[in-house]
Design a protein around this motif. Structure first.
Motif, PDB file in Angstrom:
ATOM      1  N   ASP A   1       0.860  -1.185   0.000  1.00 44.24           N
ATOM      2  CA  ASP A   1       0.000   0.000   0.000  1.00 44.24           C
ATOM      3  C   ASP A   1       0.893   1.231   0.000  1.00 44.24           C
ATOM      4  OD1 ASP A   1      -1.727   2.103   0.539  1.00 44.24           O
ATOM      5  OD2 ASP A   1      -3.054   0.867   1.771  1.00 44.24           O
ATOM      6  N   ARG A   2       1.091   1.806  -1.176  1.00 46.20           N
ATOM      7  CA  ARG A   2       2.103   2.851  -1.330  1.00 46.20           C
ATOM      8  C   ARG A   2       1.839   4.085  -0.468  1.00 46.20           C
ATOM      9  NH1 ARG A   2       1.281   6.190  -5.977  1.00 46.20           N
ATOM     10  NH2 ARG A   2       3.456   5.812  -6.564  1.00 46.20           N
ATOM     11  N   VAL A   3       0.612   4.586  -0.459  1.00 48.48           N
ATOM     12  CA  VAL A   3       0.316   5.816   0.271  1.00 48.48           C
ATOM     13  C   VAL A   3       0.386   5.580   1.771  1.00 48.48           C
ATOM     14  CG1 VAL A   3      -1.415   7.590   0.716  1.00 48.48           C
ATOM     15  CG2 VAL A   3      -1.100   6.713  -1.606  1.00 48.48           C
ATOM     16  N   ALA A   4      -0.194   4.479   2.230  1.00 49.12           N
ATOM     17  CA  ALA A   4      -0.160   4.178   3.664  1.00 49.12           C
ATOM     18  C   ALA A   4       1.270   3.965   4.132  1.00 49.12           C
ATOM     19  CB  ALA A   4      -1.006   2.932   3.955  1.00 49.12           C
ATOM     20  N   ALA A   5       2.094   3.303   3.314  1.00 47.88           N
ATOM     21  CA  ALA A   5       3.481   3.051   3.689  1.00 47.88           C
ATOM     22  C   ALA A   5       4.259   4.351   3.827  1.00 47.88           C
ATOM     23  CB  ALA A   5       4.148   2.150   2.649  1.00 47.88           C
ATOM     24  N   LEU A   6       4.074   5.243   2.870  1.00 46.47           N
ATOM     25  CA  LEU A   6       4.785   6.525   2.922  1.00 46.47           C
ATOM     26  C   LEU A   6       4.394   7.310   4.168  1.00 46.47           C
ATOM     27  CD1 LEU A   6       6.644   8.576   1.527  1.00 46.47           C
ATOM     28  CD2 LEU A   6       4.632   9.458   0.334  1.00 46.47           C
ATOM     29  N   THR A   7       3.107   7.351   4.441  1.00 42.46           N
ATOM     30  CA  THR A   7       2.617   8.088   5.609  1.00 42.46           C
ATOM     31  C   THR A   7       3.160   7.498   6.900  1.00 42.46           C
ATOM     32  OG1 THR A   7       0.573   8.652   4.422  1.00 42.46           O
ATOM     33  CG2 THR A   7       0.562   8.876   6.826  1.00 42.46           C
ATOM     34  N   GLU A   8       3.119   6.162   6.997  1.00 43.92           N
ATOM     35  CA  GLU A   8       3.549   5.502   8.231  1.00 43.92           C
ATOM     36  C   GLU A   8       5.046   5.674   8.468  1.00 43.92           C
ATOM     37  OE1 GLU A   8       3.438   1.073  10.352  1.00 43.92           O
ATOM     38  OE2 GLU A   8       2.219   1.501   8.565  1.00 43.92           O
ATOM     39  N   VAL A   9       5.854   5.510   7.424  1.00 41.04           N
ATOM     40  CA  VAL A   9       7.299   5.658   7.580  1.00 41.04           C
ATOM     41  C   VAL A   9       7.646   7.090   7.956  1.00 41.04           C
ATOM     42  CG1 VAL A   9       9.505   5.669   6.336  1.00 41.04           C
ATOM     43  CG2 VAL A   9       7.959   3.726   6.105  1.00 41.04           C
ATOM     44  N   ALA A  10       7.043   8.055   7.289  1.00 39.51           N
ATOM     45  CA  ALA A  10       7.337   9.461   7.581  1.00 39.51           C
ATOM     46  C   ALA A  10       6.978   9.802   9.026  1.00 39.51           C
ATOM     47  CB  ALA A  10       6.571  10.366   6.608  1.00 39.51           C
TER      48      ALA A  10
ATOM     49  N   GLU B   1      17.082  13.015   4.462  1.00 44.01           N
ATOM     50  CA  GLU B   1      17.380  13.924   3.354  1.00 44.01           C
ATOM     51  C   GLU B   1      16.334  13.824   2.264  1.00 44.01           C
ATOM     52  OE1 GLU B   1      20.961  13.804   0.286  1.00 44.01           O
ATOM     53  OE2 GLU B   1      21.612  14.447   2.288  1.00 44.01           O
ATOM     54  N   ASP B   2      15.780  12.620   2.121  1.00 43.05           N
ATOM     55  CA  ASP B   2      14.757  12.421   1.094  1.00 43.05           C
ATOM     56  C   ASP B   2      13.934  11.194   1.458  1.00 43.05           C
ATOM     57  OD1 ASP B   2      13.352  12.811  -1.311  1.00 43.05           O
ATOM     58  OD2 ASP B   2      14.609  11.364  -2.371  1.00 43.05           O
ATOM     59  N   ILE B   3      12.658  11.238   1.098  1.00 45.69           N
ATOM     60  CA  ILE B   3      11.788  10.085   1.279  1.00 45.69           C
ATOM     61  C   ILE B   3      10.771  10.101   0.152  1.00 45.69           C
ATOM     62  CG2 ILE B   3      10.280  11.373   2.836  1.00 45.69           C
ATOM     63  CD1 ILE B   3       9.645   8.715   4.244  1.00 45.69           C
ATOM     64  N   GLY B   4      10.514   8.944  -0.416  1.00 45.51           N
ATOM     65  CA  GLY B   4       9.567   8.939  -1.526  1.00 45.51           C
ATOM     66  C   GLY B   4       9.223   7.536  -1.986  1.00 45.51           C
ATOM     67  N   LEU B   5       8.253   7.485  -2.889  1.00 44.75           N
ATOM     68  CA  LEU B   5       7.828   6.235  -3.497  1.00 44.75           C
ATOM     69  C   LEU B   5       8.424   6.137  -4.888  1.00 44.75           C
ATOM     70  CD1 LEU B   5       4.102   6.414  -2.410  1.00 44.75           C
ATOM     71  CD2 LEU B   5       5.735   4.701  -1.631  1.00 44.75           C
ATOM     72  N   ARG B   6       8.901   4.984  -5.241  1.00 47.13           N
ATOM     73  CA  ARG B   6       9.491   4.779  -6.560  1.00 47.13           C
ATOM     74  C   ARG B   6       8.812   3.598  -7.229  1.00 47.13           C
ATOM     75  NH1 ARG B   6      10.975   8.900  -4.771  1.00 47.13           N
ATOM     76  NH2 ARG B   6      13.101   9.550  -4.253  1.00 47.13           N
ATOM     77  N   ARG B   7       8.612   3.722  -8.528  1.00 51.91           N
ATOM     78  CA  ARG B   7       8.090   2.610  -9.316  1.00 51.91           C
ATOM     79  C   ARG B   7       9.213   2.060 -10.173  1.00 51.91           C
ATOM     80  NH1 ARG B   7       2.844   1.831 -12.036  1.00 51.91           N
ATOM     81  NH2 ARG B   7       3.352  -0.155 -11.088  1.00 51.91           N
ATOM     82  N   PRO B   8       9.171   0.768 -10.499  1.00 48.22           N
ATOM     83  CA  PRO B   8      10.172   0.242 -11.434  1.00 48.22           C
ATOM     84  C   PRO B   8      10.065   0.980 -12.762  1.00 48.22           C
ATOM     85  CG  PRO B   8       8.946  -1.546 -10.390  1.00 48.22           C
ATOM     86  CD  PRO B   8       8.245  -0.272 -10.037  1.00 48.22           C
ATOM     87  N   SER B   9      11.176   1.191 -13.404  1.00 45.75           N
ATOM     88  CA  SER B   9      11.182   1.842 -14.712  1.00 45.75           C
ATOM     89  C   SER B   9      11.233   0.793 -15.813  1.00 45.75           C
ATOM     90  CB  SER B   9      12.400   2.771 -14.826  1.00 45.75           C
ATOM     91  OG  SER B   9      13.588   1.991 -14.863  1.00 45.75           O
ATOM     92  N   LEU B  10      11.044   1.236 -17.060  1.00 46.18           N
ATOM     93  CA  LEU B  10      11.185   0.302 -18.172  1.00 46.18           C
ATOM     94  C   LEU B  10      12.634  -0.146 -18.333  1.00 46.18           C
ATOM     95  CD1 LEU B  10       8.752   1.637 -20.924  1.00 46.18           C
ATOM     96  CD2 LEU B  10       8.496  -0.332 -19.428  1.00 46.18           C
ATOM     97  N   ASP B  11      13.580   0.658 -17.828  1.00 44.28           N
ATOM     98  CA  ASP B  11      14.978   0.190 -17.790  1.00 44.28           C
ATOM     99  C   ASP B  11      15.077  -1.080 -16.947  1.00 44.28           C
ATOM    100  OD1 ASP B  11      16.738   2.263 -19.164  1.00 44.28           O
ATOM    101  OD2 ASP B  11      15.578   3.515 -17.821  1.00 44.28           O
ATOM    102  N   ASP B  12      14.411  -1.064 -15.791  1.00 44.25           N
ATOM    103  CA  ASP B  12      14.412  -2.243 -14.934  1.00 44.25           C
ATOM    104  C   ASP B  12      13.781  -3.434 -15.653  1.00 44.25           C
ATOM    105  OD1 ASP B  12      15.485  -0.739 -12.796  1.00 44.25           O
ATOM    106  OD2 ASP B  12      13.485  -0.072 -12.209  1.00 44.25           O
TER     107      ASP B  12
END
Length: 265
Positions: free
Chosen positions: A213-222, A233-244
């Motif tokens: 759960d991306r939104v809940a995870a971000l909120t809880e970790v923060a 220094e930074d916190i965020g959600l990342r999705r796999p790219s087409l490079d991956d």
């Protein structure tokens, strides 16, 4: 066996040609002619007649944002403008299906963006676009469906999101302000990730893990990091790219001379 617009390409080649357009890898415009003259010439080559060719040229110049430069020689156009003119010439007969072969090769970011907008406009008007490209960002931004071709074989065929999900879903990444807090950050991220794999990149002071759960995870970790007084220094959600996706599917990157190609629609 192949069909285009519901027509068998072997049995009905003439009808297929009347339903398709093609824009090659390099702009095929006469740089000594103006933009308007180029389009009128293509109209006459397609047997539209002088007056219909002029009318169609005017419509396409307006559609592709070239009216202001219509009477300038194509050699004075920027790379993006020449590419848009090339796209316009392939739309003289309003094809049902348009084939684009690496349409932004050699263009700067502004020119590439201009071509992307033109392609989106074509799709919005009902044209099916089949695009080949090695620019993964291009495929990601434009395509609703992607086929990955590696060494002449189709190895994957799906939507961009479905392809990305093959290499894992969303992940949360935290960059700690203090290297000494990495263990605490990893513990917090691990708890939110439900015991899943937590990866710590010590030199980069980064911790990341896949989450459901991306939104809940971000909120809880923060919130947890703030409660524990841990500066980040930074916190965020990342999705796999087409490079991956390419790396996972082919085992090599797109910089390889046998780089896989994307057929995007």
């Amino acid at each position: 066996r192949a069909e285009v617009a519901g027509l068998d390409v072997a049995r009905e080649p003439r009808r297929v040609r009347s339903r398709i357009g093609l824009t090659g890898q390099y702009a095929a415009v006469d740089e000594g002619l103006t933009g308007r003259q180029n389009l009128e010439m293509f109209g006459r080559l397609f047997h539209l007649g002088n007056r219909p060719a002029r009318q169609r040229a005017g419509e396409l110049l307006d559609r592709f944002g070239l009216t202001g430069a219509a009477d300038k020689a194509a050699k004075e156009y920027s790379g993006g403008m020449r590419r848009r003119l090339d796209l316009a010439s392939s739309m003289i007969l309003q094809p049902d299906v348009l084939f684009l072969d690496e349409p932004t090769t050699g263009l700067d970011p502004r020119g590439r963006g201009e071509v992307w907008e033109a392609v989106r406009a074509l799709v919005a008007d009902g044209t099916t676009v089949l695009l080949t490209t090695q620019y993964l960002e291009e495929a990601d931004r434009l395509a609703s469906h992607i086929t990955v071709i590696d060494r002449g074989r189709a190895i994957a065929d799906d939507t961009p999101d479905a392809l990305k999900n093959r290499v894992g879903g969303d992940r949360i990444e935290v960059v700690s302000a203090d290297p000494g807090d990495l263990d605490a950050v990893a513990k917090t991220v691990g708890r939110v990730a439900g015991g899943g794999l937590v990866v710590t990149d010590t030199p980069a002071r980064r911790v990341h893990a896949q989450v459901a759960d991306r939104v809940a995870a971000l909120t809880e970790v923060a919130r947890a990091l703030q409660d524990d007084g841990i500066a980040v220094e930074d916190i965020g959600l990342r999705r796999p790219s087409l490079d991956d996706v390419f790396l996972r599917l082919t085992g090599h990157g797109t910089e390889n001379h046998d780089a896989p190609e994307v057929a995007a629609a």
